[in-house]
Design an enzyme around this catalytic site. Structure first.
Site, PDB file in Angstrom:
ATOM      1  N   ASP A 116       1.331  -0.785   0.057  1.00 45.31           N
ATOM      2  CA  ASP A 116       0.000  -0.039  -0.007  1.00 45.31           C
ATOM      3  C   ASP A 116       0.731   1.247   0.002  1.00 45.31           C
ATOM      4  O   ASP A 116       2.144   1.302   0.662  1.00 45.31           O
ATOM      5  CB  ASP A 116      -1.207   0.278   1.225  1.00 45.31           C
ATOM      6  CG  ASP A 116      -1.806  -0.958   1.421  1.00 45.31           C
ATOM      7  OD1 ASP A 116      -2.498  -1.476   0.190  1.00 45.31           O
ATOM      8  OD2 ASP A 116      -2.465  -1.540   2.294  1.00 45.31           O
ATOM      9  N   ASP A 134      -7.051  -0.861  -4.518  1.00 47.17           N
ATOM     10  CA  ASP A 134      -7.921  -0.999  -3.616  1.00 47.17           C
ATOM     11  C   ASP A 134      -8.745   0.217  -4.056  1.00 47.17           C
ATOM     12  O   ASP A 134      -9.744  -0.051  -4.037  1.00 47.17           O
ATOM     13  CB  ASP A 134      -7.376  -0.195  -2.401  1.00 47.17           C
ATOM     14  CG  ASP A 134      -6.649  -0.930  -1.520  1.00 47.17           C
ATOM     15  OD1 ASP A 134      -6.977  -2.388  -2.193  1.00 47.17           O
ATOM     16  OD2 ASP A 134      -5.677  -1.335  -1.237  1.00 47.17           O
TER      17      ASP A 134
END
Length: 152
Positions: A116, A134
């Site tokens: 991330d 995401d």
């Protein structure tokens, strides 16, 4: 409606390319402020699911999350195969979700965690770090919800 799989493929390529690039130029925790008080990029390794759920579970969660992702991928492909012509919004939404799921699945299989790097916040209120995969999943889900409301 499998013709929309190009969108899934594009999401995976962009997601994996950016993650690979950032992983080569930064160490975990390194990053840059993009918009002070609002947006920053910082390399984070997430061993859990959304919002780091199960991140400290000891390792077994990797296999559970891989299994769930594989099931989701199979279900989405089956739904895409059965969509009727004209279901463009649904196909686009599912293709985005599929691409995001595969992007994160590749990380989880290859690395044991998801990379991330996008950090959004408003002052001292922070949203958990996320990535392009995401974002594609979230956009696809919003399209599905809006399309459901539009049809009813």
């Amino acid at each position: 409606m499998l013709r929309y799989l190009w969108l899934s493929f594009a999401v995976v390529l962009i997601d994996q390319g950016v993650k690979l690039w950032l992983s080569h130029i930064w160490r975990v925790g390194q990053g840059v402020v993009v918009i002070p008080g609002l947006l920053n990029f910082r390399l984070v390794h997430n061993t859990g699911a959304a919002f780091s759920f199960l991140a400290g579970a000891g390792g077994w969660q990797r296999w559970l999350l891989i299994g769930i992702a594989l099931l989701v991928v199979a279900i989405i492909v089956a739904i895409l195969r059965r969509l009727k012509p004209g279901s463009t919004r649904t196909a686009v939404a599912l293709a985005l979700i599929l691409g995001g799921a595969v992007g994160n699945l590749i990380d989880r299989i290859r690395l044991g965690y998801v990379v991330d790097f996008i950090g959004a916040h408003w002052g001292t209120l922070y949203w958990p770090y996320f990535n392009i995969a995401d974002s594609a999943i979230s956009i696809g889900a919003v399209i599905l919800v809006l399309d459901a409301f539009r049809r009813h």
